[in-house]
Design an enzyme around this catalytic site. Structure first.
Site, PDB file in Angstrom:
ATOM      1  N   ARG A  18       0.805  -1.220   0.000  1.00 32.56           N
ATOM      2  CA  ARG A  18       0.000   0.000   0.000  1.00 32.56           C
ATOM      3  C   ARG A  18       0.838   1.270   0.000  1.00 32.56           C
ATOM      4  O   ARG A  18       0.310   2.373  -0.146  1.00 32.56           O
ATOM      5  CB  ARG A  18      -0.984  -0.027   1.173  1.00 32.56           C
ATOM      6  CG  ARG A  18      -2.237  -0.823   0.831  1.00 32.56           C
ATOM      7  CD  ARG A  18      -3.188  -0.895   1.995  1.00 32.56           C
ATOM      8  NE  ARG A  18      -2.683  -1.769   3.048  1.00 32.56           N
ATOM      9  CZ  ARG A  18      -3.102  -1.735   4.315  1.00 32.56           C
ATOM     10  NH1 ARG A  18      -3.995  -0.838   4.679  1.00 32.56           N
ATOM     11  NH2 ARG A  18      -2.606  -2.567   5.198  1.00 32.56           N
ATOM     12  N   GLY A 145      -6.053  -7.122  16.528  1.00 30.90           N
ATOM     13  CA  GLY A 145      -6.340  -8.287  17.347  1.00 30.90           C
ATOM     14  C   GLY A 145      -6.868  -7.822  18.697  1.00 30.90           C
ATOM     15  O   GLY A 145      -6.392  -6.841  19.254  1.00 30.90           O
ATOM     16  N   ARG A 320      24.942  23.830   3.979  1.00 28.38           N
ATOM     17  CA  ARG A 320      24.997  22.466   3.445  1.00 28.38           C
ATOM     18  C   ARG A 320      26.068  21.662   4.177  1.00 28.38           C
ATOM     19  O   ARG A 320      26.840  22.216   4.963  1.00 28.38           O
ATOM     20  CB  ARG A 320      25.250  22.529   1.941  1.00 28.38           C
ATOM     21  CG  ARG A 320      24.036  23.080   1.183  1.00 28.38           C
ATOM     22  CD  ARG A 320      24.370  23.352  -0.260  1.00 28.38           C
ATOM     23  NE  ARG A 320      24.975  22.194  -0.901  1.00 28.38           N
ATOM     24  CZ  ARG A 320      25.736  22.258  -1.986  1.00 28.38           C
ATOM     25  NH1 ARG A 320      26.014  23.429  -2.548  1.00 28.38           N
ATOM     26  NH2 ARG A 320      26.254  21.161  -2.501  1.00 28.38           N
ATOM     27  N   ASN A 364      35.532  39.840   7.006  1.00 28.95           N
ATOM     28  CA  ASN A 364      34.242  40.279   6.490  1.00 28.95           C
ATOM     29  C   ASN A 364      34.136  39.932   5.009  1.00 28.95           C
ATOM     30  O   ASN A 364      34.973  40.335   4.204  1.00 28.95           O
ATOM     31  CB  ASN A 364      34.090  41.797   6.670  1.00 28.95           C
ATOM     32  CG  ASN A 364      32.696  42.246   6.297  1.00 28.95           C
ATOM     33  OD1 ASN A 364      31.786  42.231   7.116  1.00 28.95           O
ATOM     34  ND2 ASN A 364      32.512  42.629   5.041  1.00 28.95           N
TER      35      ASN A 364
HETATM   36  C1  UD1 Z   1      -0.807  -7.796  13.746  1.00 26.37           C
HETATM   37  C2  UD1 Z   1      -1.323  -8.656  14.893  1.00 26.37           C
HETATM   38  C3  UD1 Z   1      -2.568  -8.016  15.463  1.00 26.37           C
HETATM   39  C4  UD1 Z   1      -2.250  -6.607  15.927  1.00 26.37           C
HETATM   40  C5  UD1 Z   1      -1.624  -5.796  14.798  1.00 26.37           C
HETATM   41  C6  UD1 Z   1      -1.108  -4.489  15.330  1.00 26.37           C
HETATM   42  C7  UD1 Z   1      -0.697 -10.944  14.358  1.00 26.37           C
HETATM   43  C8  UD1 Z   1      -1.206 -12.238  13.846  1.00 26.37           C
HETATM   44  N1  UD1 Z   1      -1.620  -9.982  14.381  1.00 26.37           N
HETATM   45  O1  UD1 Z   1      -1.807  -7.802  12.737  1.00 26.37           O
HETATM   46  O2  UD1 Z   1      -3.054  -8.765  16.558  1.00 26.37           O
HETATM   47  O3  UD1 Z   1      -3.406  -5.966  16.418  1.00 26.37           O
HETATM   48  O4  UD1 Z   1      -0.506  -6.502  14.235  1.00 26.37           O
HETATM   49  O5  UD1 Z   1      -0.676  -3.669  14.297  1.00 26.37           O
HETATM   50  O6  UD1 Z   1       0.439 -10.825  14.713  1.00 26.37           O
HETATM   51  N2  UD1 Z   1       5.339  -9.885   8.934  1.00 26.37           N
HETATM   52  C9  UD1 Z   1       6.390 -10.577   8.406  1.00 26.37           C
HETATM   53  N3  UD1 Z   1       6.158 -11.770   7.821  1.00 26.37           N
HETATM   54  C10 UD1 Z   1       4.919 -12.322   7.738  1.00 26.37           C
HETATM   55  C11 UD1 Z   1       3.838 -11.596   8.268  1.00 26.37           C
HETATM   56  C12 UD1 Z   1       4.072 -10.386   8.861  1.00 26.37           C
HETATM   57  O7  UD1 Z   1       7.537 -10.126   8.473  1.00 26.37           O
HETATM   58  O8  UD1 Z   1       4.815 -13.441   7.203  1.00 26.37           O
HETATM   59  C13 UD1 Z   1       5.589  -8.585   9.584  1.00 26.37           C
HETATM   60  C14 UD1 Z   1       4.981  -7.431   8.797  1.00 26.37           C
HETATM   61  O9  UD1 Z   1       5.915  -6.888   7.906  1.00 26.37           O
HETATM   62  C15 UD1 Z   1       4.630  -6.449   9.893  1.00 26.37           C
HETATM   63  C16 UD1 Z   1       4.327  -7.334  11.077  1.00 26.37           C
HETATM   64  O10 UD1 Z   1       4.941  -8.568  10.836  1.00 26.37           O
HETATM   65  O11 UD1 Z   1       5.736  -5.626  10.195  1.00 26.37           O
HETATM   66  C17 UD1 Z   1       2.808  -7.485  11.338  1.00 26.37           C
HETATM   67  O12 UD1 Z   1       2.193  -8.131  10.256  1.00 26.37           O
HETATM   68  P1  UD1 Z   1       0.799  -7.659   9.673  1.00 26.37           P
HETATM   69  O13 UD1 Z   1       0.428  -8.562   8.555  1.00 26.37           O
HETATM   70  O14 UD1 Z   1       0.815  -6.208   9.402  1.00 26.37           O
HETATM   71  O15 UD1 Z   1      -0.165  -7.980  10.901  1.00 26.37           O
HETATM   72  P2  UD1 Z   1      -1.556  -7.316  11.222  1.00 26.37           P
HETATM   73  O16 UD1 Z   1      -2.602  -7.980  10.408  1.00 26.37           O
HETATM   74  O17 UD1 Z   1      -1.463  -5.851  11.177  1.00 26.37           O
END
Ligand code: UD1
Ligand code: CA
Length: 453
Positions: A18, A145, A320, A364
């Protein structure tokens, strides 16, 4: 707590589609530092050593470089398939098999996490908790969550998609960051299954697994902005605004006057001593230090500069990288300084470009003086001694040395070394022709009249 060993795992494998970006999400910057850099800085600032493991995906090499600038001991693990947060943590399995007292899992896209929150979580581990979840209370909990508590203990985290109507009404949410006892971390995370609506391995499932084993699981309440995650460029700008607001407040409480704080923008590493005054509309790029008593006038743009005590900069000045102003130096309106030392009490007050130069104390530099430091291929240095006076609108062709106490006549083009205390004139001599103005006027009048016939 300092005696407890700690492993911190930063999850930075997010695609961040996004952001609509050609680079990894965590490399986007706030205050001139990548998001993941902010997280690493907060983690390393918690006091007490921590090992650092970073789970990377797309743009791995660039993410490593960014973190490498903050920690030279961080280890990197690649998550090749994005199968969920628990799966991501397990990419760092090797680090998890070591014996750490505490294991922290943080997200690379939550740049506003504060040391105090991380410390609070570790403190709870030290007091005997097995898992500490960083909870928060957002205005709108949709998408997060939900934290399910019973009798002060956390029993489960239910993701929005898997939650019941009743559970969705809960406003205490998972910030995503978690602290686990090193004794249990690997075992619990390895036991996570992908039996949910997204088919992902959720790190959050360790809560119910731990609860089933009667382990001690709790949630702490951290300030909302600590867990703000960045998913698009609008959120990036919102986080920047929050970061700037925090920095302005810190700077003012440390004794710096900001007349219109909301118009001054700092970099992550800007260092300002007490009793500095900053007028409205000033921008700081990285690596700026300012000593006490300096005044930064309105509309100045400053990066990579050291500004000495009791100096004056601007209005409308541009400093700079490599600019160094000694005490009481002045750089005034519409001046640009680059890679140059401006000596104590020296003045560059109006419309000048001083680049690759040294200007001695109390010298100066007149209005419109330019150092001509570049021939289109190479750069050259200009050295000007102390107590010199360089007349307005002079061009100083580098490489060039101008001695102490020299006087350069206005409008000069100076190409050769000027010895101490000499007067240098580098311009055509003035010639006055008596009465010639009148003759010219008559001539021009006649030409105009002949055209209008
Ligand atoms: C997650 C939490 C959710 C919480 C929210 C807060 C879990 C299952 N859910 O949801 O409870 O309220 O964060 O923002 O943890 N990532 C990886 N590899 C993966 C999946 C994710 O590196 O396979 C990393 C993402 O880059 C990110 C983080 O883990 O930095 C969270 O993943 P994301 O998919 O954004 O979880 P949410 O659905 O936001
Ligand atoms: Ca997220």
């Amino acid at each position: 707590m300092a005696s407890r060993s700690c492993l911190t795992i930063i999850l930075a494998a997010g695609e961040g589609t996004r952001m609509k970006s050609s680079m990894s999400k965590v490399l986007h910057e706030i205050a001139g530092l990548p998001l993941v850099g902010h997280v690493a800085k907060a983690v390393l600032g918690t006091g007490g050593e921590t090992d650092l493991a970073v789970v990377v995906g797309r743009g791995a090499a660039d993410v490593q470089k960014a973190v490498g600038k903050i920690s030279d001991t961080a280890r990197f693990y690649e998550q090749t398939e994005r199968l969920g947060t628990a799966h991501a943590v397990l990419a760092a399995r090797e680090a998890l098999t070591e014996t750490h007292d505490d294991v922290l899992v943080v997200f690379g896209d939550t740049p506003l996490i504060e040391e105090t929150s991380l410390r609070a979580a570790r403190h709870k581990l030290a007091e005997g908790a097995d898992i500490v979840v960083m909870g928060f209370r957002p205005e709108n909990p949709t998408g997060y969550g939900r934290l399910i508590e019973q009798g002060g203990k956390l029993v489960a985290i239910v993701e929005e998609k898997d939650a019941t109507e009743e559970q969705r009404k809960i406003t205490f949410c998972n910030g995503g960051l978690m602290a686990l006892s090193g004794k249990h971390a690997l075992k619990l995370i390895s036991a996570v299954k992908n039996d949910n609506s997204k088919g992902e391995y959720y790190l959050t499932d360790v809560v119910k697994l731990a609860h089933a084993q009667s382990l001690n699981v709790i949630a702490i309440d951290v300030p909302v902005e600590n867990v703000i995650g960045i998913n698009n460029r609008a959120e990036l700008a919102e986080a920047e605004a929050l970061w700037q607001a925090r920095k302005r407040r810190d700077v003012m409480f440390s004794g710096v006057t900001l007349i219109a704080p909301e118009t001054v923008f700092f970099a992550h590493d800007t260092l300002i001593e007490a009793d500095v005054l900053i007028e409205p509309n000033v921008f700081f790029g990285p690596k700026v230090t300012i000593e006490s008593g300096a005044v930064i006038h309105a509309f100045s743009h400053i990066e990579g500069a050291h500004i000495g005590a009791n100096t004056s900069v601007g209005p409308f000045a541009r400093l700079r990288p490599g600019s160094k102003l000694a005490e009481k130096a002045k750089v005034g309106n519409f001046c640009e300084v680059k890679n140059a030392d401006i000596g104590a009490g020296a003045k560059v007050n109006h419309l000048s470009y001083i680049g690759d130069a040294t200007v001695g104390a109390d010298t100066n530099i007149g209005a419109g003086v330019i150092t001509c430091n570049y021939d289109g291929y190479n750069k050259f240095k200009t050295t000007i001694g102390s107590n010199a006076f360089v007349g307005s609108n002079s061009a100083l062709i580098a490489p060039l040395t101008i001695g102490n106490g020299v006087y350069v006549a206005s409008g000069s083009v100076i190409t050769d070394e000027v010895p101490e205390n000499a007067l240098a004139l580098g311009r055509a001599r003035q010639v006055n022709k008596e009465g010639r103005a009148e003759i010219l006027r008559e001539k021009y009048k006649a030409i105009k009249a002949s055209k209008n016939k």
